[in-house]
Design a protein around this motif. Structure first.
Motif, PDB file in Angstrom:
ATOM      1  N   TRP A 183      21.139  -8.533  11.086  1.00 13.15           N
ATOM      2  CA  TRP A 183      20.906  -8.245   9.668  1.00 13.15           C
ATOM      3  C   TRP A 183      19.422  -8.438   9.358  1.00 13.15           C
ATOM      4  N   GLY A 184      19.035  -7.897   8.240  1.00 15.45           N
ATOM      5  CA  GLY A 184      17.634  -8.035   7.860  1.00 15.45           C
ATOM      6  C   GLY A 184      17.326  -7.255   6.601  1.00 15.45           C
ATOM      7  N   PHE A 185      16.029  -7.128   6.336  1.00 11.01           N
ATOM      8  CA  PHE A 185      15.554  -6.401   5.166  1.00 11.01           C
ATOM      9  C   PHE A 185      14.617  -5.293   5.604  1.00 11.01           C
ATOM     10  N   THR A 186      14.713  -4.153   4.916  1.00  5.67           N
ATOM     11  CA  THR A 186      13.755  -3.070   5.076  1.00  5.67           C
ATOM     12  C   THR A 186      13.207  -2.719   3.705  1.00  5.67           C
TER      13      THR A 186
ATOM     14  N   SER B 192       3.715  -4.116  -3.863  1.00  7.53           N
ATOM     15  CA  SER B 192       4.298  -4.519  -2.582  1.00  7.53           C
ATOM     16  C   SER B 192       5.788  -4.802  -2.746  1.00  7.53           C
ATOM     17  N   LYS B 193       6.493  -4.778  -1.631  1.00  6.01           N
ATOM     18  CA  LYS B 193       7.904  -5.141  -1.588  1.00  6.01           C
ATOM     19  C   LYS B 193       8.015  -6.433  -0.788  1.00  6.01           C
ATOM     20  N   LEU B 194       8.414  -7.503  -1.485  1.00 10.34           N
ATOM     21  CA  LEU B 194       8.376  -8.838  -0.908  1.00 10.34           C
ATOM     22  C   LEU B 194       9.755  -9.478  -0.947  1.00 10.34           C
ATOM     23  N   ALA B 195      10.004 -10.382   0.001  1.00 10.51           N
ATOM     24  CA  ALA B 195      11.275 -11.111   0.041  1.00 10.51           C
ATOM     25  C   ALA B 195      11.020 -12.546   0.495  1.00 10.51           C
ATOM     26  N   VAL B 196      11.829 -13.460  -0.045  1.00 12.24           N
ATOM     27  CA  VAL B 196      11.817 -14.866   0.355  1.00 12.24           C
ATOM     28  C   VAL B 196      13.250 -15.240   0.714  1.00 12.24           C
TER      29      VAL B 196
ATOM     30  N   GLY C  27       0.817  -1.196   0.000  1.00 10.98           N
ATOM     31  CA  GLY C  27       0.000   0.000   0.000  1.00 10.98           C
ATOM     32  C   GLY C  27       0.850   1.244   0.000  1.00 10.98           C
ATOM     33  N   LYS C  28       0.251   2.378  -0.415  1.00 12.45           N
ATOM     34  CA  LYS C  28       1.027   3.602  -0.587  1.00 12.45           C
ATOM     35  C   LYS C  28       1.560   4.115   0.745  1.00 12.45           C
ATOM     36  N   GLY C  29       2.805   4.558   0.725  1.00 11.50           N
ATOM     37  CA  GLY C  29       3.414   5.174   1.892  1.00 11.50           C
ATOM     38  C   GLY C  29       3.815   4.208   2.985  1.00 11.50           C
ATOM     39  N   SER C  30       3.586   2.910   2.811  1.00 12.55           N
ATOM     40  CA  SER C  30       3.926   1.971   3.881  1.00 12.55           C
ATOM     41  C   SER C  30       5.417   1.662   3.868  1.00 12.55           C
ATOM     42  N   TYR C  31       5.919   1.195   4.992  1.00 15.12           N
ATOM     43  CA  TYR C  31       7.330   0.870   5.140  1.00 15.12           C
ATOM     44  C   TYR C  31       7.460  -0.143   6.263  1.00 15.12           C
ATOM     45  N   GLY C  32       8.573  -0.879   6.263  1.00 16.44           N
ATOM     46  CA  GLY C  32       8.711  -1.878   7.296  1.00 16.44           C
ATOM     47  C   GLY C  32      10.110  -2.441   7.383  1.00 16.44           C
ATOM     48  N   ALA C  33      10.346  -3.239   8.440  1.00 16.86           N
ATOM     49  CA  ALA C  33      11.649  -3.852   8.668  1.00 16.86           C
ATOM     50  C   ALA C  33      11.455  -5.181   9.359  1.00 16.86           C
ATOM     51  N   ALA C  34      12.315  -6.140   8.994  1.00 15.74           N
ATOM     52  CA  ALA C  34      12.359  -7.436   9.675  1.00 15.74           C
ATOM     53  C   ALA C  34      13.814  -7.718  10.004  1.00 15.74           C
ATOM     54  N   TRP C  35      14.100  -8.003  11.278  1.00 20.71           N
ATOM     55  CA  TRP C  35      15.478  -8.171  11.727  1.00 20.71           C
ATOM     56  C   TRP C  35      15.725  -9.587  12.222  1.00 20.71           C
ATOM     57  N   SER C  36      16.961 -10.025  12.000  1.00 22.68           N
ATOM     58  CA  SER C  36      17.338 -11.375  12.402  1.00 22.68           C
ATOM     59  C   SER C  36      17.222 -11.530  13.919  1.00 22.68           C
ATOM     60  N   ASN C  37      16.825 -12.729  14.310  1.00 19.19           N
ATOM     61  CA  ASN C  37      16.684 -13.048  15.735  1.00 19.19           C
ATOM     62  C   ASN C  37      18.056 -13.482  16.253  1.00 19.19           C
ATOM     63  N   VAL C  38      18.799 -12.531  16.778  1.00 22.82           N
ATOM     64  CA  VAL C  38      20.166 -12.810  17.224  1.00 22.82           C
ATOM     65  C   VAL C  38      20.167 -13.821  18.359  1.00 22.82           C
ATOM     66  N   ASP C  39      19.227 -13.676  19.302  1.00 25.68           N
ATOM     67  CA  ASP C  39      19.165 -14.605  20.432  1.00 25.68           C
ATOM     68  C   ASP C  39      18.858 -16.023  19.966  1.00 25.68           C
ATOM     69  N   GLY C  40      18.177 -16.132  18.828  1.00 29.64           N
ATOM     70  CA  GLY C  40      17.872 -17.443  18.280  1.00 29.64           C
ATOM     71  C   GLY C  40      18.968 -17.988  17.383  1.00 29.64           C
TER      72      GLY C  40
ATOM     73  N   GLY D  18      11.497   0.813  -2.940  1.00 36.34           N
ATOM     74  CA  GLY D  18      12.533  -0.182  -2.998  1.00 36.34           C
ATOM     75  C   GLY D  18      12.751  -0.904  -1.689  1.00 36.34           C
ATOM     76  N   MET D  19      13.874  -1.658  -1.650  1.00 35.09           N
ATOM     77  CA  MET D  19      14.223  -2.456  -0.473  1.00 35.09           C
ATOM     78  C   MET D  19      15.699  -2.293  -0.170  1.00 35.09           C
ATOM     79  N   ALA D  20      16.089  -2.777   1.015  1.00 44.55           N
ATOM     80  CA  ALA D  20      17.494  -2.719   1.419  1.00 44.55           C
ATOM     81  C   ALA D  20      17.827  -3.959   2.228  1.00 44.55           C
ATOM     82  N   LEU D  21      19.002  -4.511   1.941  1.00 47.36           N
ATOM     83  CA  LEU D  21      19.574  -5.568   2.774  1.00 47.36           C
ATOM     84  C   LEU D  21      20.528  -4.867   3.734  1.00 47.36           C
ATOM     85  N   VAL D  22      20.309  -5.015   5.022  1.00 42.32           N
ATOM     86  CA  VAL D  22      20.977  -4.181   6.023  1.00 42.32           C
ATOM     87  C   VAL D  22      21.755  -5.043   7.013  1.00 42.32           C
ATOM     88  N   LEU D  23      22.999  -4.632   7.291  1.00 42.53           N
ATOM     89  CA  LEU D  23      23.782  -5.152   8.415  1.00 42.53           C
ATOM     90  C   LEU D  23      23.876  -4.025   9.428  1.00 42.53           C
TER      91      LEU D  23
END
Length: 814
Positions: free
Chosen positions: A385-388, A399-403, A90-103, A134-139
């Motif tokens: 690390w993760g994706f935004t 949509s901005k999708l990742a697998v 959807g328009k204007g949406s944004y998000g982030a998913a981060w690696s579970n370091v403790d896991g 767009g998207m970003a792969l982030v460390l």
């Protein structure tokens, strides 16, 4: 005495204030998270197999940094049973998913680590806005951990917010840009990004998307309100070169980036030096939509490369929604700096390798040195690390999708495949140039699984193999019914084949934990190349995947060509002898050839024919085309041109030479060897033979003869072969020492014509008809005592002997 207040005026004031506030709130910006489009749903339905995002990543409510920072939401979610990560919908949406370091999901800064994933950006190829942003792969090593987030829109969920404001009191005024320190503070801290940017945010060009209002603080009749904007300038190129690039940035760094429908670049979001103000374009300065802003912030991009970040077409004509990325962190070692390496579009959705750097799905690769100090102090060497991702303002934005395919901290394994031609001893890979096998050749497909003991922390267990076998190979099971053999160094097992597709679970784990003892496995599949058609068949790459809950690895067999069955014969007709004339300038020595196939096999006009030519101990090769559509092809071999300057040294005069010739067609079929007999005849001959001296009658002081005759026999002959000729004569002055003779030499013809030989080159005789036989023409036999060369005295000469020279010249008359 208190002041009187009119109750009516007070009520009216409240009403006006209420209406004004209500009016001002109409400008507040809302973000619509919409139901996904048909294209997005198709992308999800056709998504590749992936790991469970919920198991290895965390999506949390973020902690936004900086005052009046409106980007304090996280719109990321998962689809398709947790295997598809949706970062923006959807328009204007944004998000982030981060690696579970403790896991256990992290990147060890001191080890090489590889991440592989599939990305979807959108399908539109006519409007950047529909694929934005767009998207970003982030460390990152942000103290907020999984609560870290950056700005939306051009911020891609990782960059800082380029806060820009205007005041409002009846109208907007006083536009202000905030400093780069504020932008950096609102970004994901201590981070490094590989961005996949689908929209060019450049404030120097005319564009549809101008300022975007992201927040509004209302005022009232007594207090002004404030509008908050993002100005969309992070891709603006510094054409002046006046903005400095700090020394700790990678080479090939610059402010701004190119690319119309996408670019890939490395960035450092959390550094204030990554941002700088740059002027708007002249047309934008006059555009009221820019609210009077004069400058916008741009961002340093390192090693920016244009990339295909939207849907494309695969070689088989199918639609490509997903783009594969392989990202590797190379840790600093042996005096070399840390580095990231990536390959984008490196394989197709079916798992086959893509090596094409052009076309609709171009492979993009790069290696970029990085500065690990940007991460600050890293606890236990563990980077999150993760994706935004973020969307633009279009209501139809995709949509901005990742697998996710691999979790580097859990397991690092590599798979590869080769094709071995056991008949020829040739090993074929994606990089070999000779990838042909012949019908009937014994072939072996090899799939190698290699577990990285140093960089893996779990076993690769219960590995599910799905192997699609290439066509045009006849696979034959062994006596036990097995088609595949799996070798774990000291163990052998196998499985049956069904419809040229193998699906099985490897019987052994690869790793070093618990009872696992093997670190590699090699799957071998044998067969014979099969092509009974009349043309070569190119066999496309066939994919294979090997997966468990922590790793999905894929490879594909190399593309190869099976040449067709060649069961016909090529014959060359025995030639007739050929005569050539030695040193004849016009002699070309073109050897006529006649080739023929049996079994009604036909030539094609452009079929290449190679001739191997042997003359004594010398070998030559020449090529031509068949120029025939039947079973017979006629041609020539330009032997003289092939041999070159040594030709007449080999084909000597008055000899017979043998020339052996063999023909080879485009399929490698070799003809019989034929022998040409070349007879070298004697060449052209033309020469003069004349007596060395010519004496004339003695003359005394009182002699009165007009012409003095020749004394003794004088012979003059022309010897010729295959040469028409003309003979001429001239003479020098007669002298006794330096005293000239008082007279001249003349030539008298039979018709009485007399020529002065000292002044003329006199034509004497000719023969216009060449003779193949060696012929001698005695010209002097035609002279009488009163014709031919004579001496004409003009008066009294001093007594003595006078001499001179007589020159006979014969020339080819052609």
């Amino acid at each position: 005495m208190g002041k009187y207040i009119n109750p009516f005026n007070l009520i009216l004031s409240f009403i006006i204030t209420f209406l004004l506030i209500g009016f001002l709130y109409l400008y507040n910006v809302s973000i619509n998270v919409l139901a996904i489009s048909d294209d997005d749903q198709n992308a999800i339905d056709n998504a590749p197999n992936g790991l469970n995002v919920n198991k290895h990543f965390t999506i949390q409510t973020p902690q936004a940094l900086g005052d009046n920072n409106p980007f304090d939401k996280n719109y990321a979610s998962t689809q398709k049973d947790g295997t598809v990560l949706s970062l923006a919908s959807g328009k204007g949406s944004y998000g982030a998913a981060w690696s579970n370091v403790d896991g256990g999901n992290y990147i060890n800064i001191n080890k090489d680590q590889t991440i592989s994933a599939w990305l979807y950006f959108g399908s539109d190829n006519s409007d950047q806005g529909l694929n934005s942003q767009g998207m970003a792969l982030v460390l990152q090593n942000d103290s907020r951990g999984a609560k870290a987030i950056g700005a939306g829109y051009q911020g891609l969920g990782v960059y800082g917010y380029d806060k820009a404001t205007t005041d409002f009191y009846a109208t907007e005024y006083n536009p202000q840009n905030f400093g780069t320190d504020y932008i950096a503070k609102t970004a994901v801290q201590n981070s490094m990004v590989l961005e996949f940017d689908t929209q060019k945010n450049d404030v120097t060009s005319d564009k549809d998307e101008t300022t975007i209002q992201v927040k509004f603080n209302p005022g009232n009749l007594l207090y002004k309100g404030t509008y908050f904007y993002t100005l969309n300038g992070y891709d603006t190129t510094d054409t002046s070169g006046s903005l400095p690039i700090p020394a700790n940035y990678p080479v090939n760094s610059r402010f701004g980036a190119g690319g119309n429908f996408g670019h890939i670049a490395l960035t450092y979001p959390g550094l204030a030096t990554s941002y700088a103000l740059t002027p708007l374009g002249s047309n934008n300065l006059n555009n009221s939509a820019w609210k009077g802003f004069q400058k916008a912030d741009t961002l340093i991009h390192s090693s920016a490369k244009g990339a295909q970040l939207l849907d494309a077409t695969a070689p088989d004509g199918s639609n490509i929604y997903w783009h594969h990325i392989t990202f590797t962190w190379k840790h600093a070692q042996d005096g070399q700096p840390a580095q990231i390496q990536y390959a984008f579009n490196d394989k197709y959705l079916n798992g086959t390798t893509n090596n094409n750097t052009s076309g609709g799905y171009p492979l993009v690769t790069d290696k970029i040195n990085v500065d690990p100090s940007i991460f600050g102090t890293i606890k236990d060497n563990k980077l999150r690390w993760g994706f935004t991702g973020a969307n633009g303002t279009s209501s139809d934005v995709h949509s901005k999708l990742a697998v996710l395919e691999s979790i580097p901290a859990f397991l690092n394994a590599n798979v590869s495949s080769t094709l071995t031609d056991n008949t020829s001893g040739k090993v074929i890979t994606d990089k070999t140039t000779d990838n042909t096998v012949a019908h009937g050749d014994d072939l072996t497909l090899n799939y190698r699984l290699l577990y990285d003991s140093e960089d893996s922390r779990t076993n690769w267990d219960n590995i599910a193999a799905e192997i699609k076998l290439p066509e045009n190979i006849d696979y034959t099971a062994d006596d036990s019914g097995n088609i595949a053999t799996i070798n774990y160094k000291n163990d052998t097992t196998g499985d049956n084949m069904t419809d040229k597709e193998l699906k099985f679970v490897l019987g052994q784990a690869l790793g070093k934990y618990d009872s696992a003892i093997y670190t590699s496995a090699n799957i071998s599949i044998n067969g014979k190349a099969d092509n009974t058609t009349d043309h070569d068949i190119t066999v496309p790459a066939s994919p294979a995947t090997f997966s468990d809950n922590s790793q999905i690895s894929s490879t594909s067999t190399p593309k190869f060509t099976v040449t067709y069955l060649k069961d016909w014969l090529l014959s060359m007709k025995k030639p007739d002898p050929i005569d050539i004339i030695y040193h004849e300038d016009s002699e070309e020595l073109n050897l006529p050839t006649q080739l023929s196939y049996d079994k009604n096999h036909n030539f094609k006009n452009d079929d290449p024919i190679r001739y191997d030519v042997t003359i004594g101990n010398k070998k030559y090769t020449t090529s031509t085309q068949a120029n025939s559509e039947t079973t017979v092809a006629n041609g020539i071999i330009p032997l003289k041109s092939i041999v070159g300057v040594d030709f007449w040294n080999i084909f000597k005069e008055n000899t017979t030479q043998k020339v052996q010739v063999t023909a080879i067609d485009k399929d490698g079929i070799t003809s019989n060897t034929v022998t040409y007999t070349i007879n070298v005849l004697k060449g052209q001959i033309l020469e003069v033979q004349a007596s060395l001296t010519l004496d004339f009658q003695d003359v005394n002081y009182l002699a009165t003869a007009k012409y003095l005759k020749r004394k003794g026999k004088y012979s003059l002959s022309i010897i010729s072969q295959r040469n028409p000729w003309k003979l001429s004569v001239s003479a020098s002055e007669l002298k006794k020492n330096s005293v000239p003779f008082n007279g001249i030499l003349v030539y008298k013809k039979a018709d009485g014509t007399i020529y002065n030989l000292s002044s003329d080159d006199v034509p004497v005789a000719e023969n216009d008809i060449p003779n193949d036989e060696l012929t001698t023409t005695i010209v002097s036999n035609e002279w009488t005592k009163d014709t031919g060369p004579l001496l004409h005295p003009n008066g009294i000469s001093t007594p003595g002997t006078y001499s001179g020279s007589l020159t006979w010249t014969v020339k080819n008359s052609v």
